[in-house]
Structures are given as structure tokens and as C-alpha cells.
Design an enzyme around this catalytic site. Structure first.
Site, short mmCIF file in Angstrom:
data_model
loop_
_atom_site.label_atom_id
_atom_site.label_comp_id
_atom_site.label_asym_id
_atom_site.label_seq_id
_atom_site.Cartn_x
_atom_site.Cartn_y
_atom_site.Cartn_z
N HIS A 1 43.51 61.59 26.28
CA HIS A 1 42.13 61.06 26.27
C HIS A 1 42.09 59.74 25.49
O HIS A 1 41.46 58.77 25.92
CB HIS A 1 41.19 62.10 25.63
CG HIS A 1 39.78 61.65 25.47
ND1 HIS A 1 38.73 62.16 26.20
CD2 HIS A 1 39.22 60.72 24.65
CE1 HIS A 1 37.60 61.57 25.84
NE2 HIS A 1 37.87 60.69 24.90
N GLU A 2 42.83 59.70 24.35
CA GLU A 2 42.80 58.48 23.52
C GLU A 2 43.59 57.34 24.16
O GLU A 2 43.15 56.19 24.14
CB GLU A 2 43.34 58.78 22.12
CG GLU A 2 42.61 59.87 21.34
CD GLU A 2 41.10 59.76 21.37
OE1 GLU A 2 40.43 60.81 21.30
OE2 GLU A 2 40.56 58.64 21.50
N HIS B 1 41.65 55.49 26.60
CA HIS B 1 40.74 54.48 26.02
C HIS B 1 41.45 53.13 25.85
O HIS B 1 40.84 52.08 25.98
CB HIS B 1 40.20 54.93 24.65
CG HIS B 1 39.01 55.83 24.72
ND1 HIS B 1 37.85 55.51 25.39
CD2 HIS B 1 38.79 57.06 24.19
CE1 HIS B 1 36.98 56.51 25.27
NE2 HIS B 1 37.52 57.46 24.55
C1 LIG Z 1 36.79 69.38 15.00
O1 LIG Z 1 36.36 69.22 16.33
C2 LIG Z 1 36.93 70.05 17.25
C3 LIG Z 1 37.63 71.22 16.96
C4 LIG Z 1 38.14 71.97 18.03
C5 LIG Z 1 37.95 71.57 19.34
C6 LIG Z 1 37.25 70.39 19.64
C7 LIG Z 1 36.76 69.63 18.58
N1 LIG Z 1 36.06 68.44 18.74
C8 LIG Z 1 35.99 67.67 19.87
O2 LIG Z 1 36.45 67.99 20.96
N2 LIG Z 1 35.36 66.51 19.64
C9 LIG Z 1 35.14 65.52 20.65
C10 LIG Z 1 36.06 64.35 20.33
O3 LIG Z 1 36.22 64.05 19.16
N3 LIG Z 1 36.69 63.69 21.36
C11 LIG Z 1 37.49 62.53 20.98
C12 LIG Z 1 36.98 61.23 21.58
O4 LIG Z 1 35.87 61.12 22.06
N4 LIG Z 1 37.85 60.26 21.54
O5 LIG Z 1 37.59 59.08 22.10
C13 LIG Z 1 36.65 64.07 22.77
C14 LIG Z 1 37.69 65.17 23.08
C15 LIG Z 1 37.62 65.55 24.57
C16 LIG Z 1 38.98 66.02 24.93
C17 LIG Z 1 39.94 65.46 23.92
C18 LIG Z 1 39.16 64.76 22.87
C19 LIG Z 1 33.64 65.14 20.65
C20 LIG Z 1 33.41 64.02 21.65
C21 LIG Z 1 32.86 66.38 21.04
C22 LIG Z 1 33.22 64.68 19.26
ZN LIG Z 2 36.64 59.29 23.92
#
Ligand SMILES: COc1ccccc1NC(=O)N[C@H](C(=O)N(CC(=O)NO)CC1CCCC1)C(C)(C)C
Ligand SMILES: [Zn+2]
Length: 191
Positions: A157-158, A161
């Protein structure tokens, strides 16, 4: 410290750019940004700090989301074991590259969201179940890691970006809940 106001949102042109590779050694500013990104994720996972600064619980963030079009991401994925305090995977990845990946795909049963997207987007986001990545750490050392499942999803995902790709670009518009063959949905344990 970074807060949500520093995160650019869907529609900002930087999110659609291909970011530039970083030249090593990092400048002091680049190093500071790297550490700030990782600290943001740690803060967002600390209940008190997250509440105080209204942070969404972040597991990964890419420099373009801070309007810096450079190939740098931070990842801080907590362990999914209840009594485990060590994160599953936590690092700052400079110029990360997916070297190889499994044929097998996976996706999160609940779909994906994004720190830069202030809306729910329905649908499965197919990703490689296992990946081998290479990157440089903030000390300039080349690292190679093999990741699978959620940590692998976060890194993919990163890295998207860094290439101007948003998670919803990968949802099948005709059938968002389509499950491509050879895909294992994460989140429901196969019995
Ligand atoms: C502590 O938090 C957790 C613990 C266990 C499972 C999941 C999470 N948190 C997340 O998935 N968090 C997501 C996240 O950081 N992203 C990252 C992002 O937006 N990067 O640009 C989105 C996620 C979607 C799939 C992979 C990353 C958001 C968009 C909901 C904030
Ligand atoms: Zn994202």
C-alpha cells in the site's frame, strides 16, 4: 510532531506523482522527516496521544502523503498477538523495491482505507500474499526482507503511494467484491 493536518488528502496532485529516489546520504531534513513519519505512526497507536491529537491509528505512511515527493515510507505494524508488545514489522524504508512476490494473492476481508482518503471505499484490494523487498535504512545500509500477509499488504500500500497509486485504483469497478482466483482473503481463518 506530525499530525493529521500535515497529511495531504485525495485530490492533492502530489498523491498522483511518481516520487523521486533519495540520494544517499540523506540530508538532515530528510532524516528528520523519516523519524517524524515513524514517530507519527507510534503516536497514532498510543491511545492517549492519538486521542489528544486526534490521530487515526496508522500502520504505514509514505512521504508523498506529507507533500514530499520522495521514495521514503515508514511502517509500524503491531503484533496481532494479545500479549506481544513488539511490532510485527517496524522500519523506515528508503527507495524500497519489491524484488519478487508470490503468485498467491491476498486481500483484507474488510477492504482498505487510507490516511489520505476521508471516505469509505467498498471493495477488495488484491495484493501479493508474500513479497521480498530491498531498501536502504536511515543509516544507509541495504536491507532485504521477506514479508507476508498484513505487513506485506501495508508495504505494498505504501510503495503504491510512491508510484501515485491509491488503494481504490486496484478495486474492480465492475465487481468490487470479486475475488480473483488464487486469492486468499485475510481476516477469516481458513478452517
Ligand atoms: C494500529 O492500527 C491498526 C492495527 C491493526 C490493523 C489495522 C490498523 N490500522 C490501519 O489499518 N490503519 C489505516 C492505515 O494506517 N493505512 C495506512 C495508510 O493509509 N498509508 O498510506 C491504510 C492501511 C490499509 C491497508 C494497509 C495500510 C487507516 C487508514 C485506517 C488509518
Ligand atoms: Zn494510504
Amino acid at each position: 510532531m506530525l499530525t493529521m493536518t500535515d497529511v495531504i488528502r485525495e485530490g492533492h496532485p502530489t498523491l498522483r506523482k511518481v516520487a523521486d529516489p533519495l540520494i544517499l546520504p540523506l540530508t538532515d531534513d530528510e532524516k528528520k522527516l523519516a523519524y517524524d513519519m515513524l514517530e507519527f505512526l507510534k503516536n497514532s497507536q498510543d491511545a492517549e496521544t492519538a486521542e489528544k491529537y486526534d490521530l487515526r491509528p496508522g500502520v504505514g505512511i509514505a512521504a508523498p502523503q506529507l507533500n514530499v515527493s520522495k521514495r521514503m515510507i515508514a511502517v509500524h505494524v503491531p503484533s496481532d498477538l494479545p500479549d506481544e508488545t513488539e511490532p510485527q514489522f517496524s522500519d523506515i524504508l528508503i527507495n524500497p523495491k519489491i524484488i519478487s512476490h508470490s503468485v498467491k494473492q491476498t486481500c483484507l476481508s474488510e477492504g482498505e482505507g487510507c490516511l489520505s482518503v476521508d471516505r469509505e471505499v467498498e471493495g477488495y484490494v488484491p495484493r501479493n500474499k508474500r513479497i521480498r523487498i530491498e531498501y536502504v535504512d536511515t543509516e544507509g545500509n541495504r536491507q532485504s526482507r521477506r514479508l507476508k500477509d498484513f505487513p506485506a499488504i501495508v508495504v505494498q500500500h505504501e510503495i503504491d503511494h510512491l508510484n501515485g497509486i491509491m488503494f481504490f485504483d486496484r478495486i474492480d469497478p465492475d465487481n468490487p467484491m470479486a475475488l480473483p482466483k488464487d486469492l486468499e482473503v485475510l481476516g477469516y481463518e481458513e478452517d
